[in-house]
Design a protein around this motif. Structure first.
Motif, mmCIF file in Angstrom:
data_model
loop_
_atom_site.group_PDB
_atom_site.id
_atom_site.type_symbol
_atom_site.label_atom_id
_atom_site.label_comp_id
_atom_site.label_asym_id
_atom_site.label_seq_id
_atom_site.Cartn_x
_atom_site.Cartn_y
_atom_site.Cartn_z
ATOM 1 N N SER A 243 20.900 77.859 29.304
ATOM 2 C CA SER A 243 20.612 78.215 30.606
ATOM 3 C C SER A 243 18.849 78.170 30.624
ATOM 4 O O SER A 243 18.178 78.159 29.587
ATOM 5 C CB SER A 243 20.929 79.383 31.184
ATOM 6 N N LEU A 244 18.664 77.444 31.663
ATOM 7 C CA LEU A 244 17.144 77.240 32.058
ATOM 8 C C LEU A 244 16.665 77.834 33.627
ATOM 9 O O LEU A 244 17.692 77.910 34.197
ATOM 10 C CB LEU A 244 16.746 75.637 31.911
ATOM 11 N N GLU A 245 15.788 78.520 33.363
ATOM 12 C CA GLU A 245 14.875 79.022 34.629
ATOM 13 C C GLU A 245 13.662 78.043 34.685
ATOM 14 O O GLU A 245 12.627 78.467 34.208
ATOM 15 C CB GLU A 245 14.574 80.422 34.559
ATOM 16 N N LEU A 246 13.839 77.427 36.035
ATOM 17 C CA LEU A 246 12.646 76.350 36.163
ATOM 18 C C LEU A 246 12.146 76.771 37.359
ATOM 19 O O LEU A 246 12.832 77.127 38.342
ATOM 20 C CB LEU A 246 13.259 75.023 36.073
ATOM 21 N N ILE A 247 10.769 76.626 37.428
ATOM 22 C CA ILE A 247 9.893 76.422 38.657
ATOM 23 C C ILE A 247 10.106 75.341 39.514
ATOM 24 O O ILE A 247 10.392 74.401 39.018
ATOM 25 C CB ILE A 247 8.444 76.805 38.521
ATOM 26 N N SER A 248 10.441 75.682 40.789
ATOM 27 C CA SER A 248 10.555 74.557 41.670
ATOM 28 C C SER A 248 9.510 73.402 41.380
ATOM 29 O O SER A 248 8.111 74.076 41.614
ATOM 30 C CB SER A 248 10.790 74.918 43.170
ATOM 31 N N ALA A 249 9.518 72.338 41.436
ATOM 32 C CA ALA A 249 8.435 71.131 41.319
ATOM 33 C C ALA A 249 8.794 70.069 42.035
ATOM 34 O O ALA A 249 9.950 70.008 42.996
ATOM 35 C CB ALA A 249 8.397 70.813 39.851
ATOM 36 N N GLY A 275 12.336 70.586 44.154
ATOM 37 C CA GLY A 275 13.612 70.993 43.533
ATOM 38 C C GLY A 275 13.684 71.767 42.339
ATOM 39 O O GLY A 275 12.546 71.616 41.611
ATOM 40 N N GLY A 276 14.635 72.647 42.097
ATOM 41 C CA GLY A 276 14.608 73.547 41.029
ATOM 42 C C GLY A 276 15.447 73.220 39.771
ATOM 43 O O GLY A 276 15.667 73.735 38.695
ATOM 44 N N TYR A 277 16.381 72.286 40.227
ATOM 45 C CA TYR A 277 17.402 71.999 39.104
ATOM 46 C C TYR A 277 16.932 71.040 38.088
ATOM 47 O O TYR A 277 15.796 70.285 38.304
ATOM 48 C CB TYR A 277 18.589 71.038 39.955
ATOM 49 N N PRO A 278 17.485 70.979 36.783
ATOM 50 C CA PRO A 278 16.994 70.288 35.825
ATOM 51 C C PRO A 278 17.130 68.727 35.956
ATOM 52 O O PRO A 278 18.152 68.189 36.688
ATOM 53 C CB PRO A 278 17.980 70.484 34.492
ATOM 54 N N LYS A 279 15.883 68.045 35.754
ATOM 55 C CA LYS A 279 16.005 66.505 35.909
ATOM 56 C C LYS A 279 16.279 65.727 34.652
ATOM 57 O O LYS A 279 15.566 65.637 33.674
ATOM 58 C CB LYS A 279 14.666 66.340 36.490
ATOM 59 N N ILE A 280 17.282 64.938 34.838
ATOM 60 C CA ILE A 280 17.729 64.518 33.568
ATOM 61 C C ILE A 280 17.336 62.847 33.568
ATOM 62 O O ILE A 280 16.965 62.341 32.445
ATOM 63 C CB ILE A 280 19.333 64.117 33.353
ATOM 64 N N GLY A 281 16.770 62.426 34.729
ATOM 65 C CA GLY A 281 16.184 61.051 34.570
ATOM 66 C C GLY A 281 15.560 60.794 35.930
ATOM 67 O O GLY A 281 15.807 61.602 37.028
#
Length: 335
Positions: A243-249, A275-281
């Protein structure tokens, strides 16, 4: 006024190349989904590439011409007719006052663009004429076109007047006429199963090896829940190693986010600003028109491309645009 809307179609809006410089205030860029189709449609009638056009989605409108006009239709195939006679796309068309332009359902692609010499005349809001449907501003009263609406156009360029006069003489007593020359359909994106080039995202390496492999080797289907904000895809589940906790970017058009459910979303013209979800591409800019022309149920596959090669492909497209413009001017005899 130039046209009256007899029937509006499914989702017809005024769009241009977008509203830049306000994302820090939460205002998205918006604008047309298939920008090369917009630029070519504008060049065909002698406009600047960023002039306002009508964006048609899935089912096009029926429009009554209240004055003689020079138009062009580019993008998806909506089987346009003028007074029940088929009119060809991807070329300049002169239309006589009193004629009716009618579009059907899209036979190929998802969106088409209707340009007019001078560009559609709606108020400029924050530097753009684009319609922001979610916020309710821009375009024509911030909404889709409705039956009974009337639209005008801005003054046309000398090139537009020159071309319109040529086509008017060619039309004689007919309701419309068009140029013998045209832009081949190969210059436009087509919605079909093919590779869409993608640059690795910031969190690409945080996905499992199986997910990374599936992302590039398996097909994804466009969900019916897709719209101008984002294309939701269904296919293999993409999972993180932990799991990741990302700051919205900040996000851009073409960002591919993966929510917890593991089904990717491609952010499009009306995307949120962060957006704060993981970016795969990230979809390469040059291939965004392919996404814009996909319809629900259609499938795509992703292919990896380097940032350098993506930039080079975009540069080549820009060079092609300049060649198209020069070629049109020489063909018409403007230079």
């Amino acid at each position: 006024m130039s046209i009256e809307v007899v029937s509006p179609g499914l989702c017809t809006t005024v769009q241009d190349m977008g509203r830049y410089g306000y994302q820090q205030h939460g205002v998205n860029v918006g604008g047309a989904m298939d920008t090369p189709a917009v630029q070519i449609a504008n060049m065909l009638v002698g406009n600047q590439r960023d002039a306002a056009v009508l964006e048609l989605t899935i089912k096009g409108p029926t429009l009554l011409f209240q004055k003689d006009m020079l138009i062009a239709i580019c993008g998806g195939d909506f089987s346009p007719t003028i007074n029940k006679k088929l009119v060809k796309s991807n070329r300049a068309v002169w239309v006589r006052r009193g004629s009716i332009l009618q579009f059907s359902h899209a036979k190929q692609g998802c969106r088409a663009y209707l340009s007019v010499a001078g560009g559609w005349d709606v108020p400029i809001v924050m530097g753009s004429r684009s319609t922001n449907l979610r916020a309710g501003f821009g375009g024509l009263a911030g909404r889709m076109l409705q039956a009974g609406d009337r639209l005008g156009h801005n003054p046309q360029s000398p090139f537009s007047s020159y071309l319109a006069k040529q086509l008017e003489q060619k039309a004689r007593d007919h309701a419309f006429s068009y140029t013998d020359w045209f832009i081949p359909s190969s210059y436009f994106a087509h919605s079909q199963e093919r590779g869409v080039r993608v640059i690795r995202g910031d969190q690409f390496d945080d996905f499992t090896a199986e997910s990374r492999q599936s992302f590039f080797e398996q097909a994804f289907q466009v969900s019916p829940q897709s719209d101008r904000m984002g294309y939701r895809l269904t296919g293999p589940t993409l999972a993180l190693t932990s799991s990741l906790e990302l700051i919205s970017a900040a996000v851009t058009m073409g960002t591919i986010q993966v929510p917890p459910a593991g089904q990717p979303i491609i952010l499009m013209a009306d995307r949120q600003t962060i957006g704060g979800y993981p970016k795969i591409g990230y979809v390469a800019t040059v291939d965004l028109p392919i996404i814009a022309q996909l319809r629900p149920g259609e499938t795509i596959r992703f292919q990896e491309i380097s940032l350098h090669d993506a930039q080079r492909a975009l540069h080549e497209r820009e060079r092609t645009m300049n060649e198209i413009k020069l070629g049109m001017e020489l063909t018409v005899g403007w230079r």
